[in-house]
Design an enzyme around this catalytic site. Structure first.
Site, PDB file in Angstrom:
ATOM      1  CE1 TYR A   1      37.303  36.535  50.130  1.00  0.00           C
ATOM      2  CE2 TYR A   1      39.499  37.381  49.712  1.00  0.00           C
ATOM      3  CZ  TYR A   1      38.620  36.662  50.503  1.00  0.00           C
ATOM      4  OH  TYR A   1      39.072  36.087  51.654  1.00  0.00           O
TER       5      TYR A   1
ATOM      6  N   GLY B   1      39.146  39.766  43.050  1.00  0.00           N
ATOM      7  CA  GLY B   1      40.196  39.428  44.012  1.00  0.00           C
ATOM      8  C   GLY B   1      40.177  37.996  44.508  1.00  0.00           C
TER       9      GLY B   1
ATOM     10  CG  ASP C   1      49.955  37.257  50.170  1.00  0.00           C
ATOM     11  OD1 ASP C   1      49.097  36.356  50.090  1.00  0.00           O
ATOM     12  OD2 ASP C   1      50.228  37.830  51.241  1.00  0.00           O
TER      13      ASP C   1
ATOM     14  CE  LYS D   1      50.380  37.880  55.012  1.00  0.00           C
ATOM     15  NZ  LYS D   1      49.307  38.138  54.024  1.00  0.00           N
TER      16      LYS D   1
ATOM     17  CG  ASN E   1      51.402  33.836  52.182  1.00  0.00           C
ATOM     18  OD1 ASN E   1      52.499  33.344  51.933  1.00  0.00           O
ATOM     19  ND2 ASN E   1      50.435  33.864  51.296  1.00  0.00           N
TER      20      ASN E   1
ATOM     21  N   GLY F   1      46.912  52.122  47.974  1.00  0.00           N
ATOM     22  CA  GLY F   1      47.213  51.498  49.259  1.00  0.00           C
ATOM     23  C   GLY F   1      48.686  51.184  49.395  1.00  0.00           C
TER      24      GLY F   1
END
Length: 277
Positions: free
Chosen positions: A224, A245, A107, A70, A91, A133
């Protein structure tokens, strides 16, 4: 009489076998009766540039890009959108008719759309957000939250220096909180986001204490698998609005599909079912 080429798209990463994107785009192609194919491609880093130069000659109109490419594709693209530049990763690539490679990052768009659709009462400006995060996904989330009008973001990461790097890039609306204090930052947050892989199947659990969660908070997890992580289950019990998610994965795919195949796809329960198969 020359026939139109069938448009091809796909996803490039390494590894790639786990990707849900082929199921997702395949579903949209089928339900919309469109000619086209979407193919998973495992491409090692050393071959990335050669592959990207070759794909348009084979009839590819674009690709999604995932780990570990990416960041690298940003250097190889001819045109990069502002949001991809801000996030430092792309992405979605569009191979233009003039031969140029156009790089975008959807995203953040996917993240915000998922919240707007599944937590319609969400008001970004109402109060601070807490982000767990500080990896690649966190950059997209932080950029999109600031853009949506969140007044302040509290960010915590196991390695503090990575959170500080985000703060340096995104400025004074970000405050870094030590990982051992991550539970405390939930007390002020009206938007709570887990961008780590903690809590994912096969990964360690997310051990941040959740008793500080506010009832009026919107809580979402980028993980997810499982769809309902411990974070979401606990938040639900406490009366929070929760958003899984999977929606982010679905919504981030919409702009690329539209550019490649010429039709804006719909995210609905059939779409979710196709990806969960």
């Amino acid at each position: 009489m020359s026939q139109e080429r069938i448009p091809l798209a796909g996803v490039i990463g390494s590894p790639i076998a786990h990707s849900k994107s082929p199921q997702l785009h395949g579903h949209w192609l089928k339900v919309n009766g469109l000619k086209g194919f979407y193919i998973p491609m495992d491409v090692p880093a050393d071959d990335l540039e050669q592959v990207l130069r070759t794909l348009p000659k084979m009839g590819f109109v674009g690709v999604n890009v995932t780990v570990p490419h990416k960041e690298k594709v940003m250097e190889l693209a001819d045109l990069v959108t502002d949001r991809a530049t801000l996030i430092g990763a792309a992405n979605t690539l569009i191979f233009r008719k003039d031969g140029k490679i156009h790089a975008d990052n959807t995203d953040g768009y996917g993240f915000i759309q998922n919240l707007r659709e599944n937590a319609p009462g969400w008001v970004p400006a109402a109060g601070p957000a807490a982000v767990l995060g500080a990896g690649g996904a966190a950059r997209a989330i932080v950029a999109s939250l600031l853009d949506a009008g969140v007044p302040e973001i509290l960010i915590s990461n196991r390695t503090r220096v990575r959170a500080e790097a985000l703060q340096a890039d995104f400025g004074k609306r970000l405050s870094v909180v030590d990982w051992v204090q991550a539970g405390n930052m939930l007390e002020d947050a009206l938007t709570v986001v887990n961008t780590t892989s903690l809590g994912m199947m096969g990964k360690p659990p997310l051990r941040v204490p959740l008793d500080g969660l506010r009832k009026d908070a919107v809580v979402t997890d980028l993980v997810y698998a499982p769809l309902k992580t411990r974070l979401l289950l606990e938040a639900e019990k406490m009366g929070c609005t929760t958003v899984d998610g999977l929606g982010m994965l679905l919504y981030q795919a919409v702009p690329g599909f539209e550019r490649w195949f010429g039709m804006r796809p719909t995210v609905d329960s059939a779409t979710r079912a196709a990806v969960l198969r």
